[in-house]
Design a protein around this motif. Structure first.
Motif, PDB file in Angstrom:
ATOM      1  N   ASP A 193      43.514  47.637  42.450  1.00 51.75           N
ATOM      2  CA  ASP A 193      43.506  46.392  41.669  1.00 51.75           C
ATOM      3  C   ASP A 193      42.466  46.449  40.546  1.00 51.75           C
ATOM      4  O   ASP A 193      41.788  47.467  40.358  1.00 51.75           O
ATOM      5  CB  ASP A 193      43.293  45.184  42.590  1.00 51.75           C
ATOM      6  CG  ASP A 193      41.921  45.166  43.263  1.00 51.75           C
ATOM      7  OD1 ASP A 193      40.995  45.833  42.764  1.00 51.75           O
ATOM      8  OD2 ASP A 193      41.780  44.461  44.297  1.00 51.75           O
ATOM      9  N   ASP A 194      42.332  45.363  39.809  1.00 52.82           N
ATOM     10  CA  ASP A 194      41.440  45.326  38.639  1.00 52.82           C
ATOM     11  C   ASP A 194      39.984  45.549  39.019  1.00 52.82           C
ATOM     12  O   ASP A 194      39.174  45.953  38.185  1.00 52.82           O
ATOM     13  CB  ASP A 194      41.585  43.969  37.925  1.00 52.82           C
ATOM     14  CG  ASP A 194      42.988  43.800  37.350  1.00 52.82           C
ATOM     15  OD1 ASP A 194      43.672  44.848  37.197  1.00 52.82           O
ATOM     16  OD2 ASP A 194      43.395  42.664  37.094  1.00 52.82           O
ATOM     17  N   ASN A 195      39.657  45.267  40.275  1.00 51.12           N
ATOM     18  CA  ASN A 195      38.274  45.462  40.729  1.00 51.12           C
ATOM     19  C   ASN A 195      38.041  46.854  41.310  1.00 51.12           C
ATOM     20  O   ASN A 195      36.982  47.128  41.879  1.00 51.12           O
ATOM     21  CB  ASN A 195      37.908  44.406  41.782  1.00 51.12           C
ATOM     22  CG  ASN A 195      38.032  42.990  41.228  1.00 51.12           C
ATOM     23  OD1 ASN A 195      37.604  42.731  40.108  1.00 51.12           O
ATOM     24  ND2 ASN A 195      38.624  42.095  42.015  1.00 51.12           N
ATOM     25  N   GLY A 196      39.050  47.704  41.194  1.00 49.84           N
ATOM     26  CA  GLY A 196      38.919  49.069  41.715  1.00 49.84           C
ATOM     27  C   GLY A 196      39.135  49.158  43.213  1.00 49.84           C
ATOM     28  O   GLY A 196      38.889  50.197  43.822  1.00 49.84           O
ATOM     29  N   LYS A 197      39.617  48.063  43.810  1.00 46.05           N
ATOM     30  CA  LYS A 197      39.824  48.051  45.264  1.00 46.05           C
ATOM     31  C   LYS A 197      41.181  48.654  45.607  1.00 46.05           C
ATOM     32  O   LYS A 197      42.178  48.388  44.942  1.00 46.05           O
ATOM     33  CB  LYS A 197      39.735  46.615  45.771  1.00 46.05           C
ATOM     34  CG  LYS A 197      39.745  46.487  47.291  1.00 46.05           C
ATOM     35  CD  LYS A 197      39.440  45.045  47.686  1.00 46.05           C
ATOM     36  CE  LYS A 197      39.695  44.769  49.144  1.00 46.05           C
ATOM     37  NZ  LYS A 197      39.006  45.648  50.064  1.00 46.05           N
ATOM     38  N   HIS A 199      44.539  49.275  47.703  1.00 44.77           N
ATOM     39  CA  HIS A 199      45.483  48.546  48.544  1.00 44.77           C
ATOM     40  C   HIS A 199      46.563  49.516  49.002  1.00 44.77           C
ATOM     41  O   HIS A 199      47.224  50.142  48.164  1.00 44.77           O
ATOM     42  CB  HIS A 199      46.108  47.370  47.789  1.00 44.77           C
ATOM     43  CG  HIS A 199      45.111  46.324  47.409  1.00 44.77           C
ATOM     44  ND1 HIS A 199      44.683  45.338  48.270  1.00 44.77           N
ATOM     45  CD2 HIS A 199      44.428  46.131  46.241  1.00 44.77           C
ATOM     46  CE1 HIS A 199      43.787  44.574  47.662  1.00 44.77           C
ATOM     47  NE2 HIS A 199      43.602  45.039  46.427  1.00 44.77           N
ATOM     48  N   ASP A 332      34.054  51.733  51.767  1.00 42.79           N
ATOM     49  CA  ASP A 332      34.163  53.001  51.048  1.00 42.79           C
ATOM     50  C   ASP A 332      34.212  54.147  52.057  1.00 42.79           C
ATOM     51  O   ASP A 332      33.804  54.009  53.209  1.00 42.79           O
ATOM     52  CB  ASP A 332      33.018  53.177  50.048  1.00 42.79           C
ATOM     53  CG  ASP A 332      31.667  53.344  50.717  1.00 42.79           C
ATOM     54  OD1 ASP A 332      31.457  54.375  51.397  1.00 42.79           O
ATOM     55  OD2 ASP A 332      30.805  52.444  50.586  1.00 42.79           O
TER      56      ASP A 332
END
Length: 803
Positions: A193-197, A199, A332
């Motif tokens: 996603d946009d936050n680098g998370k 999924h 992480d």
């Protein structure tokens, strides 16, 4: 709440009422099976409060979850009555009612949850951790069929389904609310996603519901009740009808149908992997769910949980835990890996390279797509670490790789992803550290440790050998039941004529019980005053039942041709019990040979009073309870360096048998404890076997040509000596021995013959033999699983006891 077992009067009233109300009959019309069911249900009700209290007290404690493909529990009724402290009340009440408690106990089927030493060891572990008040719980599969029921037909092993679950399993409690949905197949989609998370989505998976059935494990007289959790594969509500409902249900049933399906085919390998992932993932996720309910986070998981994997079968716990921490918890990688490695401990049970699990990537990847990508990432990072440490093209990089040659190497994954790796006997651990897993031991110098196996004396003496219990109570009291080191007190009585006489009577009573059982079940009459020489274990070439069989042929030849041998020979009965894996053709041929030998020698009027052989049918835990106390001589003759430990050797020893064996597994430690005069050691040691394998110069045919006794028995395999089988029946055995003899049967044969002669002669000095027998019992306390579990906890688990 009424204490059901408070006294005979209370129990009698409640028991009679239970039988009558459960089956809507008068008590005097009830049968032994109905009485067994009601007794079991009452006992389960009786310990229910303690079970609940134990679970409550353990809630925030550090706990161990012991994952094993096998838990060979045997019949549980007697053990449970004894551990709960109510056996005497029940026995006396049954006597008053004119019921035979022993008959009622035998209505319970042996739980078909294992096939040998691995499962029996796990069962002993569960008994001991409960006795020591340690919060340790088992996880396995609720197999509908046991390994198999063995029949001997025309000398051959024939397998029949072991339908142990056809009747009520009184001990289990279904916990539907704690079920876990397990995905197979499908494909993985990963988005950032946009936050680098990250999924991760598992699409088009074929789901199976794992439903837990909990079985209580009762601590000895201490009100602690731990849990053995067995997982059953059932239809999932998440199932989408893609491949047809009938096919789905058929494949689903197979997962928890039977232990160790044949994995020689791709279909069998896939089924084995499904079994391993199902109980590993289900057990792990159930623990994680509860942990999060209590603590609100998984960040403290390694402080509160240890996932102990018994052999490599549950190794998928490692990538599954990574999947949960990374995909579901959003951790992480490095943090998740740190938690995982500090949660998992691994027990290695084999040094046979061919027995270390490997799975083809071409099957693993499509079946477990996300687990494979995580395993791949573990491998990639570990490989980078090794290259940085050893050098880009160093030998160790490939040797220690998790993925290589198109296979997933489970032992390498288990070692890499755990904080502790233990062997199960001093010699076994030394071989792991110095030879088989030397690279890993050098790289992780503090990870490997030894935990010598043990047995639970509560089953293998207290329950199985009442005459020995009586002797021990009259000499050293009953403290040994709680602390087996106290058995050493028996050494003070080795010169007491009265106690020696009672030891003799004890052995005769136990041998008579076994002789009666064999006669009743197989119609073979054996002499209880003969030496009972017993080898009971899984049928495998390295365990060398074949050497035992060839030796019997040699003894027969000697008795048949030399009158002076008959005069100096004490009658000897050789007893075997073993199951061969259904697809292990050579092992099944050895069973045929043993039975063919038995048929010939047992029916020879000239020698049968001196020599007999018996292969007992369907050897299992219940049979072992009669066999172990009856042995005079315990056969532990595996090729040195091949047997990790053994536990049968310990059961025999504790019941006063002397070991005839190689310096292999725990025999080494038995020998050190009892001294050279009280054990019969022979043959190559582990270093000599390793050297022979390196040199590759061994020629068994030379021994055949130069040793007349070897030549004679080898020739007899195919020269018409056996008249009731085709002449070439044992050609394959002959060829195997002369061409390769990879387990050094012929190399050790002369030494084995001499050790047997020494044992036979020693037995004839009855007083001296009885002293040796008592010394073996006195020195056996070290081999209690109470000691083993204490060491696991002290060095690996670090649990507090349940208050």
């Amino acid at each position: 709440m009424i204490n059901i077992f408070k006294d005979k009067k209370t129990f009698k009233e409640i028991f009679i009422d239970k039988v009558e109300s459960t089956y809507a009959i008068d008590f005097n019309e009830s049968n032994t099976y109905q009485q067994y069911v009601c007794l079991g249900q009452l006992l389960k009700q009786h310990i229910g409060k303690d079970w609940n209290q134990t679970r409550k007290k353990e809630k925030e404690m550090r706990q161990v979850y012991y994952f094993s493909m096998e838990f060979l529990m045997g019949r549980m009724i007697t053990n449970n009555l004894m551990n709960a402290g109510v056996y005497d009340v029940v026995k006396e009440t049954f006597d008053e009612l004119g019921l035979d408690l022993n008959e009622v106990e035998h209505k319970e089927s042996d739980a078909g949850l294992g096939n040998g030493g691995l499962g029996r060891l796990a069962a002993c572990f569960m008994d001991s951790v409960a006795a020591l008040k340690l919060p340790v719980h088992g996880n396995s599969i609720r197999y509908r069929y046991g390994f198999f029921k063995q029949k001997i037909e025309n000398g051959y092993q024939v397998e029949y389904p072991d339908r142990w679950l056809k009747d009520i399993h009184v001990w289990e409690t279904r916990r539907q609310e704690e079920s876990v949905d397990i995905p197979f197949y499908g494909h993985i989609e990963i988005n950032v996603d946009d936050n680098g998370k990250l999924h991760v989505y598992h699409k088009n998976a074929e789901y199976v519901k794992a439903v837990p059935y909990d079985v209580p494990v009762i601590g000895y007289h201490n009100q602690v009740v731990n849990t053995l959790r067995l997982w059953s594969a059932e239809p999932s509500d998440l199932y989408e009808n893609q491949g047809g409902t009938f096919e789905y249900h058929k494949k689903l049933r197979q997962i928890s149908e039977m232990l160790y399906p044949n994995d020689e085919t791709d279909e069998g390998k896939i089924l084995r992997l499904k079994q391993q992932y199902l109980f590993s993932a289900a057990g792990l996720n159930a623990v994680l769910r509860k942990h999060k309910e209590i603590f609100g986070t998984l960040e403290n998981l390694s402080e509160k949980a240890v996932f102990h994997i018994n052999d490599t079968h549950p190794t998928l716990i490692i990538p599954e835990l990574m999947r949960v921490l990374v995909d579901e918890e959003g951790m992480d990688w490095d943090k998740a890996w740190d938690i995982t490695r500090n949660c998992v401990a691994y027990t290695n049970h084999t040094i046979l390279a061919e027995a270390l699990e490997k799975w083809p990537i071409r099957l693993f990847q499509p079946l477990l797509p996300r687990i494979y990508t995580i395993t791949e990432e573990i491998h990639r990072r570990f490989e980078m670490e090794l290259r940085a440490h050893f050098g880009e093209n160093a030998r160790e990089v490939l040797a220690m790789a998790i993925l290589k040659d198109g296979m997933v190497h489970m032992a390498n994954l288990a070692i890499t992803g755990s904080f502790s790796v233990n062997g199960v006997a001093a010699l076994h651990t030394d071989i792991l550290k110095e030879i088989e897993m030397k690279d890993f031991n050098d790289y992780y110098p503090n990870k490997f440790n030894n935990k010598t196996n043990g047995i639970t004396h509560r089953r293998w003496v207290v329950q199985s050998n009442p005459e020995l219990v009586s002797i021990l109570k009259d000499t050293i009291g009953d403290e040994w039941i709680y602390d087996t080191t106290k058995l050493e007190g028996l050494l003070k009585f080795t010169n007491d004529d009265q106690i020696l006489k009672r030891y003799d009577e004890m052995k005769l009573a136990r041998k008579t019980a076994l002789a009666d059982k064999i006669y009743k079940e197989q119609g073979i009459q054996i002499d209880p005053t003969s030496i009972f020489d017993i080898q009971v274990k899984r049928l495998h070439e390295y365990k060398r039942q074949l050497m035992n069989a060839l030796h019997i042929m040699h003894v027969y030849n000697e008795l048949k041709t030399k009158p002076e041998v008959r005069q100096s020979f004490h009658p000897q009965t050789f007893i075997f019990g073993a199951k061969a894996a259904p697809t292990y053709y050579f092992a099944k041929k050895v069973i045929k040979l043993i039975n063919t030998i038995a048929e010939k020698i047992n029916n020879d009027s000239e020698t049968s009073k001196y020599l007999k052989a018996v292969f007992v049918e369907d050897y299992n835990v219940t049979y072992a309870e009669t066999i172990m106390p009856a042995a005079d001589l315990s056969e532990q003759i595996s090729t040195a360096s091949k047997e990790a430990s053994g536990t049968g050797n310990m059961k025999f020893m504790m019941n006063g048998a002397l070991t005839i064996g190689t310096l292999d597994g725990a025999n080494v430690e038995i020998g050190e404890l009892v001294g050279n005069d009280n054990i019969f050691i022979f043959g190559l040691d582990a270093k000599e076997v390793t050297q022979l394998q390196k040199e590759a110069t061994y020629k068994p045919y030379d021994l055949y040509l130069n040793d007349p006794k070897i030549k004679r028995v080898i020739d007899q395999l195919t020269n018409g000596f056996f008249t009731n089988v085709p002449q070439n029946e044992f050609e394959e055995i002959r060829r195997n021995l002369l061409d390769k003899d990879q387990y050094y049967i012929l190399k050790d044969f002369d030494a084995y013959v001499k050790a047997q002669q020494k044992a036979n002669k020693a037995y004839q000095d009855r007083t001296a033999w009885l002293k040796k027998s008592m010394i073996n019992t006195a020195k056996s306390g070290f081999f209690s699983t109470d000691r083993t579990m204490f060491e696991y906890n002290r060095d690996i688990w670090h649990l507090e006891t349940i208050k």
